[in-house]
Design an enzyme around this catalytic site. Structure first.
Site, short mmCIF file in Angstrom:
data_model
loop_
_atom_site.label_atom_id
_atom_site.label_comp_id
_atom_site.label_asym_id
_atom_site.label_seq_id
_atom_site.Cartn_x
_atom_site.Cartn_y
_atom_site.Cartn_z
N SER A 81 32.67 44.92 36.92
CA SER A 81 33.30 46.15 37.41
C SER A 81 32.24 47.09 38.01
O SER A 81 31.54 46.71 38.93
CB SER A 81 34.07 46.81 36.26
OG SER A 81 34.92 47.82 36.74
N ASP A 94 44.34 42.61 40.74
CA ASP A 94 43.55 43.62 40.04
C ASP A 94 43.94 45.00 40.55
O ASP A 94 43.76 45.32 41.73
CB ASP A 94 42.06 43.36 40.29
CG ASP A 94 41.14 44.25 39.48
OD1 ASP A 94 41.59 45.32 39.00
OD2 ASP A 94 39.96 43.88 39.32
N HIS A 101 42.16 43.03 35.81
CA HIS A 101 40.82 43.60 35.81
C HIS A 101 40.09 43.22 34.53
O HIS A 101 40.45 43.65 33.44
CB HIS A 101 40.88 45.12 35.95
CG HIS A 101 39.53 45.75 36.16
ND1 HIS A 101 38.85 45.62 37.35
CD2 HIS A 101 38.72 46.47 35.33
CE1 HIS A 101 37.69 46.26 37.25
NE2 HIS A 101 37.59 46.77 36.04
#
Length: 404
Positions: free
Chosen positions: A217, A348, A377
């Site tokens: 991320s 996502d 995610h």
């Protein structure tokens, strides 16, 4: 009522069974991983062998990473009750602190002081010294070495490559994982100075070890941007970015939308972590030239408010738009010159596929992109009980580049 023993009933059962089979087969086919990489003529050479000559990045992916390219294995079929990206993300967030057999690792911590006086902590697993490869893991916003996917990745790598003396070091950003806050400047999505200092520190202390970067991320964005900034001078041997936002503006728009995931899961979790760090930094005096509005900062409810009042001013940007433009790694992807693999999910909601620079992966010979239809995610949960799918392809990629 249909007589199941009659010819008509038997034909009905056969038709029902065939329909179910083809529906299942179609769903599984829809879970196939798609890899985007430069063609065979331009793909970068990653090693040379005595029997095969030159081995390119494309060769590695198609010959040594079956989880990504083998027609029989390159699937990420979600756990049945986690069939959507939303469910994957929520479930992964709920078990973020889970410690099970796949993630029961212990760390040895050491602190590193940055040039502005800030402290970052490095959690090592295992703590033994050696000359084997070292993977640097970077978490997302508010994350740390204690997150389930970080610990599971760390354990998997050190276990699988134990014979090579493989070690993992998890980078805990400023103020995370109970790291002392010794500078008023927080970390942010585009801040690469700390990572640059950490890589230099680890490289200096381990001159004979190959270094691998693995980011998740926001950590993936920081890692990718750093590698692009370093260009041909990058000392990492390879890198993997999972759920990288690439275009911060696209990701920010998605995160700040008002919906179930953002309002009740992601935003509250991230804001609690960031606000806790801000409160812990109250004993420090902020640079007066920043002209921070502490009332607005302390009353912030959404991530963009903190970014606008804190990150924009501290970094000296004109506005939020410039912060997004300068912080995103999308502008640096063209300059990556080490073997690099990005793994992103098409469903996502935190780092949407609209922000992925797909065309760049077809041009830059050093980079590859794996697109998964249903992973959410940082979810990518498959099987029963759910296990993290992306660990296997990362293992295969690292082994092909570093170990062989």
């Amino acid at each position: 009522m249909l007589d199941l023993l009659s010819p008509t009933g038997a034909l009905g059962l056969v038709a029902l069974g065939m329909g179910g089979y083809y529906s299942c087969r179609r769903y599984i086919d829809g879970c196939r991983v798609k890899v985007i990489v430069a063609d065979a003529k331009t793909s970068v050479v990653v090693r040379q062998t005595t029997d095969k000559g030159m081995v390119t990045l494309r060769d590695v992916l198609y010959a040594e990473c079956p989880s990504l390219t083998d027609p029989r294995r390159a699937f990420m079929v979600p756990t049945p009750y986690l069939a959507t990206g939303l469910l994957q993300t929520i479930y992964a967030t709920m078990r973020i602190r889970l410690c099970d057999r796949s993630s029961d690792v212990s760390y040895e911590r050491n602190m590193l002081i940055m040039k502005d006086g800030a402290t970052v902590s490095l959690d090592w697993c295992p703590s033994v010294e050696g000359k084997g490869p070292i993977a640097l893991l970077l978490s997302g916003v508010g994350g740390s070495s204690q997150e389930h996917h970080i610990r599971a990745m760390a354990k998997s790598l050190v276990t699988k490559f134990k014979g090579s003396g493989f070690r993992v070091v998890v980078v805990n950003h400023r103020g995370t994982a109970r790291t002392p806050i010794t500078s008023p400047r927080p970390y942010d999505s585009g801040f690469t100075d700390d990572l640059r200092a950490i890589v230099h520190h680890v490289r200096t202390a381990n001159p004979e070890s190959k270094l691998i970067g693995i980011g998740f991320s926001m950590g993936a964005n920081v890692l990718t941007k750093y590698i692009g900034e370093e260009g041909a001078s990058c000392t990492l041997s390879c890198a993997v970015a999972v759920c990288c936002p690439f275009d911060i503006k696209v990701s920010s728009d998605a995160i700040n939308q008002s919906n179930l995931l953002n309002n009740y899961v992601f935003q509250p979790a991230v804001m609690r972590t960031l606000m806790r760090a801000i409160k812990r930094a109250e004993h420090l005096t902020a640079d007066p030239t920043w002209a921070l509005d502490m009332t607005r900062i302390n009353g912030a409810k959404r991530l963009w408010e903190l970014e606008e009042e804190l990150m924009v001013k501290i970094s000296g940007y004109k506005n939020l738009a410039e912060y997004y433009e300068r912080s995103g790694c999308v502008a640096y992807v063209d300059d990556i010159s080490i073997p690099f693999l990005a793994i992103n999910s098409l469903d996502d909601r935190i780092t949407p596929p609209q922000g992925i620079p797909v065309a760049k992966f077809m041009i830059n010979p050093s980079i590859a992109l794996a697109l998964v239809p249903h992973g959410g995610h940082l979810g990518f949960l498959t099987g029963f009980p759910p296990r993290i799918w992306f660990i296997k392809p990362i293992e295969q990629f690292v082994e092909a580049i570093i170990i062989r």
